[in-house]
Design a protein around this motif. Sequence first.
Motif, PDB file in Angstrom:
ATOM      1  N   GLU A 120       0.979  -1.264  -0.178  1.00  0.00           N
ATOM      2  CA  GLU A 120      -0.086  -0.039  -0.031  1.00  0.00           C
ATOM      3  C   GLU A 120       0.863   1.348   0.024  1.00  0.00           C
ATOM      4  O   GLU A 120       2.199   1.201   0.398  1.00  0.00           O
ATOM      5  CB  GLU A 120      -0.965  -0.122   1.251  1.00  0.00           C
ATOM      6  CG  GLU A 120      -1.906  -1.185   1.127  1.00  0.00           C
ATOM      7  CD  GLU A 120      -2.864  -0.877   2.305  1.00  0.00           C
ATOM      8  OE1 GLU A 120      -2.716  -0.040   3.425  1.00  0.00           O
ATOM      9  OE2 GLU A 120      -3.854  -1.625   2.337  1.00  0.00           O
ATOM     10  N   PRO A 147      -0.994  -1.574  -7.397  1.00  0.00           N
ATOM     11  CA  PRO A 147      -2.247  -1.785  -6.514  1.00  0.00           C
ATOM     12  C   PRO A 147      -2.913  -0.682  -6.323  1.00  0.00           C
ATOM     13  O   PRO A 147      -2.302   0.397  -6.276  1.00  0.00           O
ATOM     14  CB  PRO A 147      -1.610  -2.498  -5.191  1.00  0.00           C
ATOM     15  CG  PRO A 147      -0.021  -1.927  -5.351  1.00  0.00           C
ATOM     16  CD  PRO A 147       0.362  -1.826  -6.693  1.00  0.00           C
ATOM     17  N   GLU A 148      -4.080  -0.821  -5.491  1.00  0.00           N
ATOM     18  CA  GLU A 148      -4.883   0.371  -4.918  1.00  0.00           C
ATOM     19  C   GLU A 148      -4.045   1.339  -3.818  1.00  0.00           C
ATOM     20  O   GLU A 148      -2.993   0.775  -3.295  1.00  0.00           O
ATOM     21  CB  GLU A 148      -6.008  -0.249  -4.424  1.00  0.00           C
ATOM     22  CG  GLU A 148      -6.981  -0.942  -5.314  1.00  0.00           C
ATOM     23  CD  GLU A 148      -8.135  -1.253  -4.655  1.00  0.00           C
ATOM     24  OE1 GLU A 148      -8.507  -1.042  -3.573  1.00  0.00           O
ATOM     25  OE2 GLU A 148      -9.133  -2.130  -5.364  1.00  0.00           O
ATOM     26  N   LYS A 149      -4.270   2.259  -3.829  1.00  0.00           N
ATOM     27  CA  LYS A 149      -3.711   3.438  -2.805  1.00  0.00           C
ATOM     28  C   LYS A 149      -2.401   3.499  -3.083  1.00  0.00           C
ATOM     29  O   LYS A 149      -1.465   3.737  -2.362  1.00  0.00           O
ATOM     30  CB  LYS A 149      -3.561   2.579  -1.150  1.00  0.00           C
ATOM     31  CG  LYS A 149      -5.229   2.400  -0.654  1.00  0.00           C
ATOM     32  CD  LYS A 149      -4.942   1.825   0.611  1.00  0.00           C
ATOM     33  CE  LYS A 149      -6.486   1.609   1.327  1.00  0.00           C
ATOM     34  NZ  LYS A 149      -6.470   1.446   2.714  1.00  0.00           N
ATOM     35  N   SER A 150      -2.079   3.476  -4.428  1.00  0.00           N
ATOM     36  CA  SER A 150      -0.820   3.771  -5.207  1.00  0.00           C
ATOM     37  C   SER A 150      -0.897   5.111  -5.774  1.00  0.00           C
ATOM     38  O   SER A 150      -2.141   5.492  -6.270  1.00  0.00           O
ATOM     39  CB  SER A 150      -0.042   2.793  -5.941  1.00  0.00           C
ATOM     40  OG  SER A 150       0.056   1.508  -5.431  1.00  0.00           O
ATOM     41  N   GLY A 174      -5.489   0.074 -12.516  1.00  0.00           N
ATOM     42  CA  GLY A 174      -5.159  -0.007 -11.067  1.00  0.00           C
ATOM     43  C   GLY A 174      -4.555   1.539 -10.640  1.00  0.00           C
ATOM     44  O   GLY A 174      -4.569   2.179 -11.333  1.00  0.00           O
ATOM     45  N   ASN A 175      -4.153   1.559  -9.438  1.00  0.00           N
ATOM     46  CA  ASN A 175      -3.740   2.549  -8.779  1.00  0.00           C
ATOM     47  C   ASN A 175      -4.696   3.751  -8.680  1.00  0.00           C
ATOM     48  O   ASN A 175      -5.406   4.044  -9.682  1.00  0.00           O
ATOM     49  CB  ASN A 175      -2.251   3.093  -9.205  1.00  0.00           C
ATOM     50  CG  ASN A 175      -2.327   3.834 -10.622  1.00  0.00           C
ATOM     51  OD1 ASN A 175      -2.157   2.910 -11.512  1.00  0.00           O
ATOM     52  ND2 ASN A 175      -2.341   4.938 -10.745  1.00  0.00           N
ATOM     53  N   ASP A 176      -4.685   4.313  -7.429  1.00  0.00           N
ATOM     54  CA  ASP A 176      -5.934   5.213  -7.163  1.00  0.00           C
ATOM     55  C   ASP A 176      -5.575   6.715  -7.693  1.00  0.00           C
ATOM     56  O   ASP A 176      -6.632   7.193  -7.954  1.00  0.00           O
ATOM     57  CB  ASP A 176      -5.941   5.380  -5.479  1.00  0.00           C
ATOM     58  CG  ASP A 176      -6.551   4.089  -4.822  1.00  0.00           C
ATOM     59  OD1 ASP A 176      -7.131   3.318  -5.677  1.00  0.00           O
ATOM     60  OD2 ASP A 176      -6.883   3.886  -3.479  1.00  0.00           O
ATOM     61  N   LYS A 201     -10.253   2.281 -15.111  1.00  0.00           N
ATOM     62  CA  LYS A 201     -10.259   3.259 -13.632  1.00  0.00           C
ATOM     63  C   LYS A 201     -11.791   2.583 -13.118  1.00  0.00           C
ATOM     64  O   LYS A 201     -12.866   2.621 -13.733  1.00  0.00           O
ATOM     65  CB  LYS A 201     -10.454   4.395 -13.662  1.00  0.00           C
ATOM     66  CG  LYS A 201      -8.963   5.071 -14.071  1.00  0.00           C
ATOM     67  CD  LYS A 201      -8.024   4.719 -12.964  1.00  0.00           C
ATOM     68  CE  LYS A 201      -6.578   4.978 -13.257  1.00  0.00           C
ATOM     69  NZ  LYS A 201      -5.411   4.471 -12.255  1.00  0.00           N
ATOM     70  N   GLU A 202     -11.818   2.454 -11.791  1.00  0.00           N
ATOM     71  CA  GLU A 202     -12.838   1.919 -11.146  1.00  0.00           C
ATOM     72  C   GLU A 202     -12.728   2.479  -9.577  1.00  0.00           C
ATOM     73  O   GLU A 202     -11.850   3.190  -9.219  1.00  0.00           O
ATOM     74  CB  GLU A 202     -12.882   0.418 -10.962  1.00  0.00           C
ATOM     75  CG  GLU A 202     -11.724  -0.272 -10.249  1.00  0.00           C
ATOM     76  CD  GLU A 202     -11.807  -1.648 -10.236  1.00  0.00           C
ATOM     77  OE1 GLU A 202     -12.888  -2.487 -10.618  1.00  0.00           O
ATOM     78  OE2 GLU A 202     -10.660  -2.154  -9.635  1.00  0.00           O
ATOM     79  N   LYS A 203     -13.953   2.169  -8.768  1.00  0.00           N
ATOM     80  CA  LYS A 203     -14.130   2.640  -7.352  1.00  0.00           C
ATOM     81  C   LYS A 203     -13.996   4.144  -7.494  1.00  0.00           C
ATOM     82  O   LYS A 203     -14.657   4.989  -8.294  1.00  0.00           O
ATOM     83  CB  LYS A 203     -13.007   2.075  -6.417  1.00  0.00           C
ATOM     84  CG  LYS A 203     -13.334   0.472  -6.538  1.00  0.00           C
ATOM     85  CD  LYS A 203     -12.258  -0.298  -5.720  1.00  0.00           C
ATOM     86  CE  LYS A 203     -12.426  -1.713  -5.820  1.00  0.00           C
ATOM     87  NZ  LYS A 203     -11.346  -2.552  -4.815  1.00  0.00           N
ATOM     88  N   GLN A 205     -11.162   6.070  -8.045  1.00  0.00           N
ATOM     89  CA  GLN A 205      -9.817   5.977  -8.788  1.00  0.00           C
ATOM     90  C   GLN A 205      -9.826   7.450  -9.827  1.00  0.00           C
ATOM     91  O   GLN A 205     -10.884   7.697 -10.074  1.00  0.00           O
ATOM     92  CB  GLN A 205      -9.111   4.941  -9.583  1.00  0.00           C
ATOM     93  CG  GLN A 205      -8.929   3.900  -8.515  1.00  0.00           C
ATOM     94  CD  GLN A 205      -8.542   2.460  -9.381  1.00  0.00           C
ATOM     95  OE1 GLN A 205      -8.648   2.291 -10.814  1.00  0.00           O
ATOM     96  NE2 GLN A 205      -8.077   1.455  -8.550  1.00  0.00           N
TER      97      GLN A 205
END
Length: 346
Positions: A120, A147-150, A174-176, A201-203, A205
């Motif tokens: 993370e 990964p996420e939170k990058s 990926g990556n936020d 991009k998802e969530k 991001q």
Amino acid sequence: MSKLNEMRMYAWNHTGLNWVDGEHSIKEKKEYLKKSDENSIEELENAFKNLEYGLGREINKENKDFRNYSLYRNLSGINKTETIDLIMDQENPTLLCGVDINLKENSSASFLINAFGSGENLYINSQIRVNLKKSSKAKIVIVTNLPEKSKNLLSFTSIIGEDAFLDISYIELGNDYSLVNIKNILKGDRAKLVEEGIYFKEKDQFLDILAENDHYGNKTDSATLFNGALKDRASKNWKGVVDLKNGCHKADGKIADYSMMFSDQVKNKTAPILLCREKEVAGNHAASVGRLNKEMLFYIMSRGFDKKKAESMMLEATFAKTLDKIEDQKLKDELRKKVHQMNTRD
């Protein structure tokens, strides 16, 4: 908010495309797991000496002051594909790097630049510079698969000389948080550029891309095409600029972004721009949001698939052309699997 990855076109100020959220607060140089090359490339340094490029002064200064990894390639002749892994983990979560590639006349080379990691709060600030001399050819694939939170801050700049050819692909999954600046300078006569990009991009991001192609030489040719998808509450800014400078007689510049939106909550801003200061030139700019080929969609659905499944199949087929440029089969399969997982919708 910070003013980064800035377009020069003030008419677009009302869109807020030049302002992005996010703190960039690297205050010291960190150790990195790889050893840097020692000697820079004088020919490349001279070529870039008076140019403005990158995400902005703040980000450029951070990369210069706290760089912990440098790689230099000064090449001639015909070269095999080289993979450059920019890897991070919890023990090495911070990477500020520079990759310089200089191709001599009549030379050729291919590079896969792969940024990936585990854990993370990974942070990468990368600056890639490419100088192509007369009649040289380069194929470069850049993959950002964090990964996420990058957080990803990427600057890619090329100078394309007389009769030189650059094939550049950018892939991001990926990556936020991500800021990406890709600037290609078609300096020599008959310089040619083919540029492709894909993103998903998802969530929550966020992605901000500025793709800029500056034409200086006669009969230069650029073709830039990005394809992407947004789902959940993702946000994306895409700014594409073709600048046909005074003196680029019979130049041809094309740039476009096509984005699918799989949720009513996504935020998408797209600004394709064509600037022209020369009479006898050709240019084209385009953008499309939320649409797929209706005839193809109908055909797939007629074979027994519902609309969501048909849309997913079409998106993965659209991404496949760019993913196929990756020569590393294991990485290609990994990215295809990730796209399929991200593309699954209830």
